[in-house]
Design an enzyme around this catalytic site. Sequence first.
Site, PDB file in Angstrom:
ATOM      1  N   GLY A 174      12.088   7.373   7.188  1.00 32.08           N
ATOM      2  CA  GLY A 174      13.415   6.978   7.655  1.00 32.08           C
ATOM      3  C   GLY A 174      14.365   6.806   6.490  1.00 32.08           C
ATOM      4  N   LYS A 201       9.916   2.626  -0.432  1.00 34.92           N
ATOM      5  CA  LYS A 201      11.373   2.637  -0.248  1.00 34.92           C
ATOM      6  C   LYS A 201      12.035   2.853  -1.597  1.00 34.92           C
ATOM      7  CE  LYS A 201      13.929  -1.074   0.866  1.00 34.92           C
ATOM      8  NZ  LYS A 201      14.542  -2.115   1.717  1.00 34.92           N
ATOM      9  N   ASP A 227      19.718 -10.356   8.586  1.00 35.67           N
ATOM     10  CA  ASP A 227      19.832  -8.993   9.121  1.00 35.67           C
ATOM     11  C   ASP A 227      18.688  -8.697  10.078  1.00 35.67           C
ATOM     12  OD1 ASP A 227      21.136  -6.563   9.435  1.00 35.67           O
ATOM     13  OD2 ASP A 227      20.062  -5.587   7.804  1.00 35.67           O
TER      14      ASP A 227
END
Length: 605
Positions: free
Chosen positions: A257, A277, A372
């Site tokens: 992603g 990441k 978040d």
Amino acid sequence: MENDGMIKRVDELVIPSYSVVALAVNESRKSEVIVKWALDKFVSEGILSLKLFFIRPKILGIPTPMGTVPVSQVREDIVIAYKKDVELQIHKKLLIYKNMCSTRKVDVEIVQTESDDIVDALKQEIVKRNIDKLVIGTSSKRIFSRRRKLSSRISESIPSFCTVYVISKGKLSSVGASDSNTIGSFDISFQTEWTHQGSITSYSQFSSTIPMQRFEALSSINQTLHKKTGSVVQYEKFTWEEITEASCSFSEHLKIGKGGNGTVYKSSFHHTVGAVKVLHSQDVDRTRQFQQELDVLSRTRHPHLLNLIGACVDYGCLVYEYMENGSLADRLSCKNSTPPIAWYDRFRIAWEVASALLFLHNAKPKSIIHRDLKPANILLDRNLVSKIGDVGMSTMIQSNPSSTSTIYKDTSPVGTLCYMDPEYQRTGLVSPKSDVYALGIVILQLLTARPAIAIIQLVETALENDKLATVLDREAGDWPVNETKELAILGLSCAELRRKYRPDLKDVVIPILERLRSVADEEAQRTISMNRTTPPNHFICPLLKDVMVDPCVAADGYTYDRRAIKKWFEESDCSPMTNLPLTSRYLTSNYTLFSAIMEWKFRMQ
């Protein structure tokens, strides 16, 4: 300014310190002594979950009637089947230890690892699974047969955050203390109490409202976030070359992603699948978020927070555990035709997310506000167990005893609009109840599988008109009417516009979700029992259309019942599945599948 009752002091909430305990065992009955000692010690301390580590040698050959054949000369599917059969046989032999734990009402997970280096294998499992207490036997030829003084090598080699208990003849021989004392003042007996403003509060007061066993594997952030010189940072440091090799030079087909902060790739490190990441850029804001995420995740361990495996600081790369089922957002939308999540799993996920938030909010000396929280940042493993990730935007707030509330002033917008606390948008004030608002939106999405925008009005209107069932996600199954309504009301109360009207996470939200989860667990068990009556698809012979009696692998790589495929050979030399010519009629017994079928038949009796 808000009144004193609007936001309850986070540092008044008490969470039990909880350890992840593992036992290194083998097939020898002497390992029973290790298990018994661990049960006697840790059950009395409230630890109701153990992991049993079994390290088996690497399989180099496959036994056949003609002798042992090297794995390099055997088809991959046959090697896999044989390895699974070995694993199954070992698992059955270790069931005696599992039964010992069951009699003490202790959950146990058996973890098998294939390695010729016991020390290194244990070290990797400890880091991967965040083990902070390991129980082993003294070195002997019968318990650890590879080298003498293996227990000493294990004690010296494992990460310093893990305490090693060495057992000899049923008694504690030695303790290799972890470095937890350098970052906290908790002793291993778990009898420590926290002192706050002159009063002492014990862990038992908390467990009366929320069963301690539900917080499996909690380790107090009060220990791990208290920075001192020499404090332990629990992550592995990777080089850029290792990151590149693990991700196949950031291959597009391994891309999982892409978000606002970076791109994520599926990767393989030391035979462990992970997710890397990589930051999009090295600007100041991105670097700050990277450092924030590294600081938080490297010092926290919770079963519903994403585990950090390691990092490459110079190039802005973080390596996490790999979550097979992706994000909650993808699963709610059934992305790539994935199956929907059942309602009882959604009830459980709501509780898991709330428990992780409570854990963060009670960090010492600084509370952590995620800021978040949303389905895209809630990841699911192969068993749909949820874990919160992406804490790069989180805020740490000093727990000041002289303050009446835990609030932080921040004028820069952080988070995702539909999940952002309306009072934060209006005043710039952030508090733990900012996360409670986001949790409310997530709960409503779990119920409806709808986008976050306007979801509050959608559910409110449905409840007012007594038509909640019309907005629920029908793919989740038959929702229980009363419990679902209660969860919807809870979600709406969490998503109130004013903080002072939102429920307290510890005193209200968690107890309700805990009770709803117990209902969901009962339904999940009932569903599993019902499904056991239907054989899994891979038990069915493609020729007989029935459960196989003697499964075997043919030259085309498919598994058939032996009698059925032999009868097929009488009429054809081609594969029943591909219609291509078979290179041979040689059949290899699928022992793993045979064992699984026999076990299934036994349960059906």
